[in-house]
Design an enzyme around this catalytic site. Structure first.
Site: not given
Ligand code: AHR
Length: 522
Positions: A193, A315
């Protein structure tokens, strides 16, 4: 009052559902179909809340039964899941993690403040050795997420050398710390991110930063790194375009994050207290990943027509409000039958996109967001999501089998729509066909007829996941409310083909409302 309103709305949202009948044509004679990469069943372990500490690692001196510090109940549960790849140490945590603080004698390791997640103090007792040894014990591929936000190219380069070189300064240090042979580390994330918690960069700037960090992350001793650049959030197609344009020829994978956050105005809603309206909003939001994947794929196709670069959804999963009484920064949520539906719908969608999508990592494996297992001190439960992952395991490394389906639509109150049935099929190395089906309707069982282009079905068996209530979950110290059972309702029937004396071989079954099944068909 709220209940009456949501029941009324559910009648509205569900009007599009057809007569409770679904026909699926399985194209089992289709040729040249892709293999479903096992890695789309990947997991994510972040230093966040009780994911690592307590969830996986309790230390060798803990009263909680453990093997060399890893809790034995969680270890077994994760082994049974046959996790193909495990991402670590973050998430946002990764861009503030300095790996050298997590090696050497544990008593000498400095403490850190987990600035991203509740300012929790961590003692660094779970570091590189502990993670990579865990991967070896689980038989899983490690996916290291490197620090680009607050680290240096030198720090990342030395980490790679420490983990994978046979000899040299970093290898000597590793040996001194008790590990003679290098580990195999294939996947390396270069920033997480980077448009937000990982450095607040523009896509153009990040593309250059990526190239600089990736350049010094070398291949040692036959280890071949698969370098994954930070990708977009959700529908940020400009990010994908810019990184592909500027650095597409230097990366092996480009990531993407897509969470299922059902509420408006940052109100994520409770993981366990929800009505039909929130349920359908959650599902249509999750099903939207289909379009998101298709659009990122189309952009990548323009810059990489041979599909050399993998799309890596590193994710994904549900994100609800933190359970009352828990640290708001620890993202601990329960996991209901609704989460199981979300998992099944996503995995069915992922199977369709494997021409480009080569890995996905659900967040997070233990005690955070849409977890596989939850712990409460010495107790542990398997979540409904865990059961879906285990039931879907036969699809890993199996050959995708296309299928077409006639079904209706669900319209949710937030203006989205989705198919009112979810399906996918694959054939394993032994020629066995597996078909996974999910009926998202809360109010109706569905009669399903599966027909096959070629196959003469001799036997069918299956496993079913359902619960008495959609908000049912598995709680500590209680009998599990959501657990798979053998499915015996599928029948082989022979049907007359219209206008012909020939008969077709079908499988028919009734899929209960809000349930998931995986059939094994021979
Ligand atoms: O999964 C929680 C958070 O969500 C992670 O650390 C981040 O990459 C995303 O914003």
């Amino acid at each position: 009052m709220k209940k009456t309103l949501t029941i009324f709305l559910s009648a509205l949202v569900a009007t599009a559902t057809a007569q409770g009948q679904v026909s699926i044509q399985v194209h089992d004679d289709a040729e040249n179909q892709p293999v479903i990469p096992a890695a789309i069943y990947g997991q994510f372990s972040e230093h966040l809340g009780r994911c690592i500490y307590e969830g996986i690692w309790v230390g060798p001196d803990s009263k909680i039964p453990n093997k060399d510090g890893y809790r034995t109940d969680v270890l077994k549960a994760l082994k049974d899941l046959k996790i193909p790849v495990l991402r670590w140490p973050g998430g946002c945590f990764a861009d503030e993690y300095h790996w050298m603080d997590g090696i050497g004698p544990r008593e000498n390791r400095p403490k850190l403040v987990n600035n991203n997640w509740g300012s929790t103090i961590e003692d660094n007792s779970f570091g590189t050795h502990e993670f990579l040894n865990l991967c070896e014990m689980l038989g899983t591929q490690p996916y290291i997420s490197g620090n680009v936000g607050s680290g240096t190219p030198e720090e990342l380069a030395k980490w790679v050398e420490y983990m994978t070189a046979e000899e040299g300064t970093m290898a000597e240090l590793r040996k001194k710390n008790g590990r003679e042979k290098p580990w195999t580390v294939k996947y390396l994330g270069v920033g997480n991110e980077s448009w937000g918690c990982g450095g607040d960069m523009t896509a153009q700037y990040y593309s250059d930063v990526y190239k600089r960090y990736a350049l010094y992350a070398r291949n040692y001793a036959g280890n071949r790194l698969f370098k994954i650049a930070c990708g977009a959030s959700e529908d940020d197609y400009e990010w994908t375009k810019t990184v592909m344009k500027n650095a597409g020829n230097r990366l092996d994978g480009l990531s993407l994050h897509y969470y299922t956050v059902p509420g408006w105005d940052c109100n994520k809603g409770s993981a366990t207290q929800f009505g039909p309206e929130e349920y359908y909003n959650t599902l249509t939001r999750t099903a939207a990943v289909d379009e998101i994947l298709a659009k990122h794929t189309a952009i990548m196709d323009a810059y990489d027509p041979d599909r050399r670069v993998a799309l890596v959804l590193d994710e994904w999963g549900t994100w609800f409000e933190v359970e009352p009484g828990f640290n708001p920064g620890h993202l601990y949520q329960q996991n209901t039958m609704r989460d199981a539906m979300v998992a099944a719908i996503n995995l069915n969608i992922f199977h369709k996109h494997t021409g480009r999508l080569k890995m996905a990592n659900i967040a997070q494996v233990v005690n955070v967001l849409q977890a596989m297992v939850l712990t409460d001190k010495e107790k542990m439960v398997l979540t409904p999501t865990y059961h879906v992952f285990r039931m879907y395991a036969p699809h890993m490394d199996a050959t995708y089998v296309p299928a077409s389906c006639r079904c209706g639509k669900i319209h949710s109150s937030d203006g989205r729509e989705m198919d009112d049935f979810s399906w996918s099929a694959s054939r394993d190395a032994k020629g066995v066909l597996h078909v996974s089906l999910a009926n998202p309707r809360l109010e109706k069982d569905v009669t399903v007829e599966l027909s096959f282009d070629k196959m003469k079905v001799k036997s069918v068996s299956g496993e079913l996941l359902r619960a008495d209530r959609i908000d049912a979950y598995n709680d500590f110290g209680k009998a599990p409310e959501v657990t798979p059972v053998q499915f015996k309702d599928a029948k082989i029937v022979s049907k007359e083909l219209p206008g012909s004396s020939k008969k077709k071989n079908c499988v028919t079954l009734t899929l209960p409302a809000a349930s998931v099944v995986t059939l094994e068909i021979k």
